[in-house]
Design an enzyme around this catalytic site. Structure first.
Site, PDB file in Angstrom:
ATOM      1  N   GLU A 151      -8.546   0.511  -3.327  1.00 27.68           N
ATOM      2  CA  GLU A 151      -9.457   0.525  -2.179  1.00 27.68           C
ATOM      3  C   GLU A 151     -10.403   1.695  -2.332  1.00 27.68           C
ATOM      4  O   GLU A 151      -9.983   2.790  -2.746  1.00 27.68           O
ATOM      5  CB  GLU A 151      -8.671   0.694  -0.877  1.00 27.68           C
ATOM      6  CG  GLU A 151      -7.812  -0.498  -0.530  1.00 27.68           C
ATOM      7  CD  GLU A 151      -7.001  -0.258   0.735  1.00 27.68           C
ATOM      8  OE1 GLU A 151      -7.133   0.816   1.356  1.00 27.68           O
ATOM      9  OE2 GLU A 151      -6.227  -1.141   1.084  1.00 27.68           O
ATOM     10  N   ARG A 156      -7.551  12.732   0.146  1.00 28.25           N
ATOM     11  CA  ARG A 156      -6.523  13.299   1.036  1.00 28.25           C
ATOM     12  C   ARG A 156      -5.112  12.831   0.673  1.00 28.25           C
ATOM     13  O   ARG A 156      -4.150  13.472   1.044  1.00 28.25           O
ATOM     14  CB  ARG A 156      -6.837  12.991   2.495  1.00 28.25           C
ATOM     15  CG  ARG A 156      -6.465  11.618   2.951  1.00 28.25           C
ATOM     16  CD  ARG A 156      -6.570  11.505   4.445  1.00 28.25           C
ATOM     17  NE  ARG A 156      -7.926  11.703   4.894  1.00 28.25           N
ATOM     18  CZ  ARG A 156      -8.458  11.054   5.931  1.00 28.25           C
ATOM     19  NH1 ARG A 156      -7.733  10.196   6.611  1.00 28.25           N
ATOM     20  NH2 ARG A 156      -9.690  11.265   6.302  1.00 28.25           N
ATOM     21  N   THR A 211      -8.025   3.649   7.619  1.00 24.95           N
ATOM     22  CA  THR A 211      -9.241   2.836   7.733  1.00 24.95           C
ATOM     23  C   THR A 211      -9.275   2.181   9.111  1.00 24.95           C
ATOM     24  O   THR A 211      -8.340   1.491   9.481  1.00 24.95           O
ATOM     25  CB  THR A 211      -9.236   1.749   6.645  1.00 24.95           C
ATOM     26  OG1 THR A 211      -8.875   2.356   5.415  1.00 24.95           O
ATOM     27  CG2 THR A 211     -10.597   1.108   6.518  1.00 24.95           C
ATOM     28  N   GLU A 232     -10.903  -9.413   2.781  1.00 24.08           N
ATOM     29  CA  GLU A 232      -9.635  -9.046   3.429  1.00 24.08           C
ATOM     30  C   GLU A 232      -9.937  -8.914   4.914  1.00 24.08           C
ATOM     31  O   GLU A 232     -10.764  -8.086   5.319  1.00 24.08           O
ATOM     32  CB  GLU A 232      -9.085  -7.726   2.868  1.00 24.08           C
ATOM     33  CG  GLU A 232      -7.785  -7.335   3.581  1.00 24.08           C
ATOM     34  CD  GLU A 232      -7.075  -6.137   2.938  1.00 24.08           C
ATOM     35  OE1 GLU A 232      -7.178  -5.949   1.714  1.00 24.08           O
ATOM     36  OE2 GLU A 232      -6.419  -5.403   3.695  1.00 24.08           O
ATOM     37  N   ASN A 277       0.854  -1.188   0.000  1.00 26.08           N
ATOM     38  CA  ASN A 277       0.000   0.000   0.000  1.00 26.08           C
ATOM     39  C   ASN A 277       0.890   1.238   0.000  1.00 26.08           C
ATOM     40  O   ASN A 277       1.678   1.441   0.934  1.00 26.08           O
ATOM     41  CB  ASN A 277      -0.901  -0.032   1.250  1.00 26.08           C
ATOM     42  CG  ASN A 277      -1.851   1.137   1.302  1.00 26.08           C
ATOM     43  OD1 ASN A 277      -1.466   2.276   1.035  1.00 26.08           O
ATOM     44  ND2 ASN A 277      -3.091   0.889   1.671  1.00 26.08           N
ATOM     45  N   HIS A 321      -3.722  -4.495   7.648  1.00 29.77           N
ATOM     46  CA  HIS A 321      -3.852  -3.368   8.573  1.00 29.77           C
ATOM     47  C   HIS A 321      -3.031  -3.612   9.843  1.00 29.77           C
ATOM     48  O   HIS A 321      -3.282  -4.546  10.582  1.00 29.77           O
ATOM     49  CB  HIS A 321      -5.300  -3.069   8.971  1.00 29.77           C
ATOM     50  CG  HIS A 321      -5.448  -1.664   9.481  1.00 29.77           C
ATOM     51  ND1 HIS A 321      -5.807  -0.616   8.675  1.00 29.77           N
ATOM     52  CD2 HIS A 321      -5.202  -1.141  10.698  1.00 29.77           C
ATOM     53  CE1 HIS A 321      -5.807   0.494   9.387  1.00 29.77           C
ATOM     54  NE2 HIS A 321      -5.437   0.207  10.606  1.00 29.77           N
ATOM     55  N   HIS A 323       0.845   6.282   1.627  1.00 30.08           N
ATOM     56  CA  HIS A 323       1.631   7.262   2.385  1.00 30.08           C
ATOM     57  C   HIS A 323       2.633   8.009   1.510  1.00 30.08           C
ATOM     58  O   HIS A 323       3.098   9.083   1.891  1.00 30.08           O
ATOM     59  CB  HIS A 323       2.327   6.611   3.570  1.00 30.08           C
ATOM     60  CG  HIS A 323       1.374   6.230   4.663  1.00 30.08           C
ATOM     61  ND1 HIS A 323       0.288   7.006   5.005  1.00 30.08           N
ATOM     62  CD2 HIS A 323       1.321   5.157   5.479  1.00 30.08           C
ATOM     63  CE1 HIS A 323      -0.374   6.431   5.983  1.00 30.08           C
ATOM     64  NE2 HIS A 323       0.226   5.299   6.287  1.00 30.08           N
ATOM     65  N   HIS A 381      -5.574   3.658  -2.145  1.00 29.76           N
ATOM     66  CA  HIS A 381      -6.928   3.966  -1.658  1.00 29.76           C
ATOM     67  C   HIS A 381      -7.332   5.342  -2.178  1.00 29.76           C
ATOM     68  O   HIS A 381      -6.713   6.352  -1.830  1.00 29.76           O
ATOM     69  CB  HIS A 381      -6.889   3.948  -0.125  1.00 29.76           C
ATOM     70  CG  HIS A 381      -8.227   4.129   0.528  1.00 29.76           C
ATOM     71  ND1 HIS A 381      -8.392   3.985   1.888  1.00 29.76           N
ATOM     72  CD2 HIS A 381      -9.452   4.437   0.045  1.00 29.76           C
ATOM     73  CE1 HIS A 381      -9.660   4.207   2.196  1.00 29.76           C
ATOM     74  NE2 HIS A 381     -10.327   4.498   1.098  1.00 29.76           N
ATOM     75  N   ARG A 407      -9.610   7.916  -1.603  1.00 30.26           N
ATOM     76  CA  ARG A 407     -10.604   8.328  -0.597  1.00 30.26           C
ATOM     77  C   ARG A 407     -11.531   9.380  -1.178  1.00 30.26           C
ATOM     78  O   ARG A 407     -11.153  10.133  -2.072  1.00 30.26           O
ATOM     79  CB  ARG A 407      -9.904   8.887   0.644  1.00 30.26           C
ATOM     80  CG  ARG A 407      -9.068   7.851   1.390  1.00 30.26           C
ATOM     81  CD  ARG A 407      -8.562   8.425   2.696  1.00 30.26           C
ATOM     82  NE  ARG A 407      -9.639   8.550   3.651  1.00 30.26           N
ATOM     83  CZ  ARG A 407      -9.830   7.730   4.683  1.00 30.26           C
ATOM     84  NH1 ARG A 407      -8.997   6.770   4.935  1.00 30.26           N
ATOM     85  NH2 ARG A 407     -10.854   7.906   5.490  1.00 30.26           N
TER      86      ARG A 407
HETATM   87  N1  PXP Z   1      -5.825  -3.015   4.099  1.00 26.63           N
HETATM   88  C1  PXP Z   1      -6.733  -2.010   4.057  1.00 26.63           C
HETATM   89  C2  PXP Z   1      -8.115  -2.323   3.611  1.00 26.63           C
HETATM   90  C3  PXP Z   1      -6.370  -0.705   4.387  1.00 26.63           C
HETATM   91  O1  PXP Z   1      -7.283   0.287   4.339  1.00 26.63           O
HETATM   92  C4  PXP Z   1      -5.042  -0.448   4.773  1.00 26.63           C
HETATM   93  C5  PXP Z   1      -4.604   0.953   5.100  1.00 26.63           C
HETATM   94  O2  PXP Z   1      -5.286   1.486   6.086  1.00 26.63           O
HETATM   95  C6  PXP Z   1      -4.149  -1.516   4.809  1.00 26.63           C
HETATM   96  C7  PXP Z   1      -4.557  -2.785   4.476  1.00 26.63           C
HETATM   97  C8  PXP Z   1      -2.709  -1.316   5.194  1.00 26.63           C
HETATM   98  O3  PXP Z   1      -2.628  -0.979   6.538  1.00 26.63           O
HETATM   99  P1  PXP Z   1      -1.233  -0.503   7.129  1.00 26.63           P
HETATM  100  O4  PXP Z   1      -0.909   0.796   6.485  1.00 26.63           O
HETATM  101  O5  PXP Z   1      -1.494  -0.408   8.585  1.00 26.63           O
HETATM  102  O6  PXP Z   1      -0.225  -1.572   6.770  1.00 26.63           O
END
Ligand code: PXP
Length: 257
Positions: free
Chosen positions: A79, A58, A110, A160, A7, A201, A10, A52, A54
């Site tokens: 996402e 953001r 999330t 997921e 992901n 997550h 960031h 993602h 959003r």
């Molecule tokens: N899976 C989903 C559905 C997410 O929304 C996120 C980011 O919030 C992640 C995985 C990855 O989470 P993290 O950044 O905590 O690794």
């Protein structure tokens, strides 16, 4: 083998911190470049790139998603919130996967899983549209057997499982065992129902291996920890270190079709 989805939201968060209001095409260098980040993640061993979009844009923007779609060489996982406007964008983008997530404008990231039980009709309708377009639809749910059963009813082929509570239980052995068992049960039930099972997550370089020792997943979606480590060792190396953990702890050699 469990796959690694990276992901990169960031990376866009960092860019927006300085350049949210800067129009592109005026010769100003806008960094970091999200596509370059995706490519580095791929070179470190990412099997897919997750972004993602959003509703408040953001971090990732529409052009980011379309640029990733066109230029990455692995799979794209988008996402999104299950609302008509976002579903329309996803249908046009045609990522390889979508993951429907709950969205709350005040949250930093999330937070809870999707309440599939309470939104069965609208989620089923979206899942059907994605299936017609050849996009695999995943539902981000808490590791709760009732939510897994509801997910199956929607016709979505993937879930997921939210690993946030597992991550937050770190440091408390009994809570950690409780959360691991929830994930074990939910993943087993989902597999028995014929769903592919992803998780994500809060996973990091410490808690991912022990989770894979107990549960089998198709793919893990990991962001924050990888981008944080990238500040120290570079993105390619950070992804590669996570990939090594996954390879070491994966049970089966299942291949995603
Ligand atoms: N899976 C989903 C559905 C997410 O929304 C996120 C980011 O919030 C992640 C995985 C990855 O989470 P993290 O950044 O905590 O690794």
């Amino acid at each position: 083998m469990t796959l690694l989805g990276v992901n990169i939201d960031h990376c866009a968060t960092l860019r927006q911190a300085r350049y949210r209001e800067t129009p592109s095409g005026r010769g100003i260098i806008i960094e970091p470049d999200v596509l370059s980040c995706a490519k580095l993640a791929e070179s470190g061993g990412a099997d897919s790139i997750t972004a993602h979009l959003r509703e408040d844009r953001r971090h990732m923007t529409d052009p980011d998603l379309f640029c990733l779609r066109k230029n990455i060489s692995t799979k794209l996982n988008m996402e999104l919130a299950c609302v008509p406007q976002m579903v329309e964008i996803a249908l046009e983008l045609k990522p390889d996967f979508v993951c429907l997530v709950p969205e709350n404008r005040k949250e930093v990231t999330t937070e809870g899983g999707l309440n599939v039980i309470g939104r069965l009709d609208e989620i089923s309708e979206a899942a059907e549209k994605f299936a017609e377009r050849g996009i695999e639809c995943s539902l981000f749910i808490d590791p709760d057997e009732r939510q897994v059963e509801a997910a199956k009813k929607t016709g979505a082929p993937l879930v997921e499982l939210h690993t946030g509570a597992y991550a937050n239980s770190w440091g408390n052995l009994s809570a950690r065992e409780f959360e691991t068992k929830r994930l074990e049960k939910a993943s087993k039930l989902a597999s028995e129902l014929g769903l592919k099972v992803n998780a994500g997550h809060g996973l990091n370089y410490e808690n991912t291996g022990p989770l894979l020792d107990r549960c089998e997943f198709n793919e893990l979606n990991i962001g924050h920890t990888i981008i944080s480590r990238a500040l120290l060792v570079g993105l390619k190396e950070a992804v590669s270190q996570m990939k090594s953990i996954i390879v070491k702890h994966s049970k089966s050699d299942g291949i995603r079709e």
